[in-house]
Write a protein that holds these residues in place. Structure first.
Motif, PDB file in Angstrom:
ATOM      1  N   GLU A 326       0.782  -1.239   0.000  1.00 57.38           N
ATOM      2  CA  GLU A 326       0.000   0.000   0.000  1.00 57.38           C
ATOM      3  C   GLU A 326       0.817   1.295   0.000  1.00 57.38           C
ATOM      4  O   GLU A 326       0.324   2.332  -0.443  1.00 57.38           O
ATOM      5  CB  GLU A 326      -0.929   0.017   1.236  1.00 57.38           C
ATOM      6  N   PHE A 327       2.045   1.267   0.516  1.00 52.37           N
ATOM      7  CA  PHE A 327       2.761   2.518   0.771  1.00 52.37           C
ATOM      8  C   PHE A 327       4.161   2.547   0.160  1.00 52.37           C
ATOM      9  O   PHE A 327       5.048   3.205   0.693  1.00 52.37           O
ATOM     10  CB  PHE A 327       2.849   2.782   2.283  1.00 52.37           C
ATOM     11  N   ASN A 328       4.347   1.847  -0.950  1.00 48.02           N
ATOM     12  CA  ASN A 328       5.674   1.900  -1.574  1.00 48.02           C
ATOM     13  C   ASN A 328       5.764   3.111  -2.505  1.00 48.02           C
ATOM     14  O   ASN A 328       4.782   3.585  -3.069  1.00 48.02           O
ATOM     15  CB  ASN A 328       6.008   0.587  -2.294  1.00 48.02           C
ATOM     16  N   LEU A 329       6.975   3.597  -2.660  1.00 47.50           N
ATOM     17  CA  LEU A 329       7.241   4.845  -3.372  1.00 47.50           C
ATOM     18  C   LEU A 329       6.817   4.777  -4.837  1.00 47.50           C
ATOM     19  O   LEU A 329       6.223   5.717  -5.365  1.00 47.50           O
ATOM     20  CB  LEU A 329       8.734   5.170  -3.265  1.00 47.50           C
ATOM     21  N   GLU A 330       7.097   3.669  -5.495  1.00 47.58           N
ATOM     22  CA  GLU A 330       6.769   3.540  -6.921  1.00 47.58           C
ATOM     23  C   GLU A 330       5.272   3.622  -7.158  1.00 47.58           C
ATOM     24  O   GLU A 330       4.823   4.211  -8.149  1.00 47.58           O
ATOM     25  CB  GLU A 330       7.327   2.212  -7.470  1.00 47.58           C
ATOM     26  N   LEU A 331       4.492   3.056  -6.252  1.00 46.07           N
ATOM     27  CA  LEU A 331       3.036   3.111  -6.386  1.00 46.07           C
ATOM     28  C   LEU A 331       2.561   4.559  -6.284  1.00 46.07           C
ATOM     29  O   LEU A 331       1.706   4.999  -7.063  1.00 46.07           O
ATOM     30  CB  LEU A 331       2.380   2.255  -5.300  1.00 46.07           C
ATOM     31  N   MET A 332       3.118   5.316  -5.335  1.00 46.86           N
ATOM     32  CA  MET A 332       2.752   6.730  -5.191  1.00 46.86           C
ATOM     33  C   MET A 332       3.098   7.501  -6.464  1.00 46.86           C
ATOM     34  O   MET A 332       2.287   8.282  -6.978  1.00 46.86           O
ATOM     35  CB  MET A 332       3.470   7.339  -3.992  1.00 46.86           C
ATOM     36  N   TYR A 333       4.323   7.291  -6.981  1.00 44.99           N
ATOM     37  CA  TYR A 333       4.743   7.992  -8.201  1.00 44.99           C
ATOM     38  C   TYR A 333       3.788   7.709  -9.361  1.00 44.99           C
ATOM     39  O   TYR A 333       3.365   8.621 -10.074  1.00 44.99           O
ATOM     40  CB  TYR A 333       6.148   7.550  -8.601  1.00 44.99           C
ATOM     41  N   LYS A 334       3.455   6.449  -9.555  1.00 45.13           N
ATOM     42  CA  LYS A 334       2.594   6.064 -10.681  1.00 45.13           C
ATOM     43  C   LYS A 334       1.205   6.670 -10.554  1.00 45.13           C
ATOM     44  O   LYS A 334       0.599   7.088 -11.550  1.00 45.13           O
ATOM     45  CB  LYS A 334       2.519   4.539 -10.782  1.00 45.13           C
TER      46      LYS A 334
END
Length: 344
Positions: A326-334
């Motif tokens: 839920e809180f990984n950096l790549e997911l936020m960027y995408k």
């Protein structure tokens, strides 16, 4: 090349870190991103444009002129009350620009600022909130809820794969700004209770700066707790390797990344049951939730964690899997890139 203005207060904070992370990522994707700080640059970051803010109207007019001359395709503004003054600057600039307002906390809106936020809703194309709790709180201020979307902040999880330092006494840690909001005093009193009433061998490490630090230092000294409770300097990673349990005794939050960082370091967590926090710490699954401002509840749950190594391992493993999803950096960027592409 599409031009984006990324605007945030220049005081070190979680919202500033997220703003810079997103900005740097967008630059790698071919966008021209101009980083703008309000008031000052209290960081060691270079290449930042600071819009001076001797008084609020000065900021609004100066930023409005900058918007008019730079002609951006998109403005991303982070934080309260910077978003209000930035939107007024956009009104003053009198040019059509898409605007994304990123809300990082359950802010205490005054009646006047709530009124301005409502009136400036038409100049806001999207509200991105860092948690469901923040989204619900912002909607209550009277903005168009159809524009609201939740994108969780992310962290570089692998960078918190840290070896623990050996120590003999069970150690609790908390990293946060010293303030009424973060409420270090309740944690100090919980540890005091365990030491003096329960005869427990337990230590507490605190880290941070802020208005209530002196008050906490005085309490620790006057109650003869210096041997067990220490306030240390450094950063989160310096503290977390010395601890067996991480606590956040806060009264309100947006989305406290420090909890994600503790989970990434596989350190079990106790935190108060407040919006934002309870989206990360799922009670009895990824950690334990306690009532805010309740010394006995916090002390009893610390003791439960201290006495049960199996439950600490269970929470740590479950929490680690949870933040990877839920809180990984790549997911936020995408998620941010997807939204920005739709606008541009």
């Amino acid at each position: 090349m599409k031009k984006i203005l990324s605007i945030v207060s220049g005081n070190p904070s979680g919202s500033l870190n997220i703003a810079i992370d997103i900005s740097n990522y967008l630059k790698t994707k071919g966008y021209e991103v101009i980083d703008i700080f309000r008031k000052y640059n209290n960081t060691d970051l270079k290449g930042i444009i600071v819009i001076k803010d001797k008084f609020t109207i000065d900021y609004i007019l100066s930023l409005g002129e900058f918007i008019r001359h730079s002609k951006p395709d998109l403005i991303i503004v982070h934080g309260y009350s910077t978003h209000i003054w930035t939107k007024l600057a956009l009104v003053y600039a009198k040019i059509p620009v898409k605007l994304i307002h990123v809300e990082h906390n359950t802010e205490k809106y005054t009646a006047f600022r709530r009124y301005l936020t409502q009136k400036l809703d038409k100049y806001t194309d999207k509200y991105i909130c860092v948690s469901k709790g923040v989204a619900n709180h912002l909607i209550k201020q009277g903005i168009d809820k159809s524009k609201v979307e939740v994108i969780y902040n992310g962290i570089d999880i692998q960078s918190f794969d840290l070896a623990k330092e050996k120590h003999d006494i069970f150690t609790v840690g908390m990293v946060a700004r010293f303030s009424k909001q973060k409420d270090q005093m309740t944690l100090i009193k919980a540890i005091e209770y365990l030491i003096k009433e329960k005869n427990e061998k337990i230590n507490l490490l605190l880290m941070g700066i802020g208005k209530t630090r002196k008050k906490c230092e005085k309490y620790i000294s006057e109650h003869n707790l210096d041997n067990n409770i220490k306030i240390i300097e450094g950063n989160f990673k310096d503290l977390i390797v010395k601890t067996d349990l991480f606590v956040l005794a806060t009264h309100y939050e947006g989305l406290p990344l420090v909890l994600c960082e503790a989970m990434a370091s596989k350190t079990p967590i106790i935190a108060t049951d407040v919006p934002g926090v309870n989206e990360i710490v799922l009670n009895e699954k990824t950690g334990l939730l306690v009532k805010e401002n309740e010394v006995s509840d916090l002390a009893n749950n610390i003791l439960r964690m201290k006495n049960d190594e199996n439950i600490r391992e269970f929470f740590s493993e479950k929490a680690y899997r949870f933040i990877n999803e839920e809180f990984n950096l790549e997911l936020m960027y995408k998620n941010y890139e997807r939204r920005i592409k739709e606008f541009l």
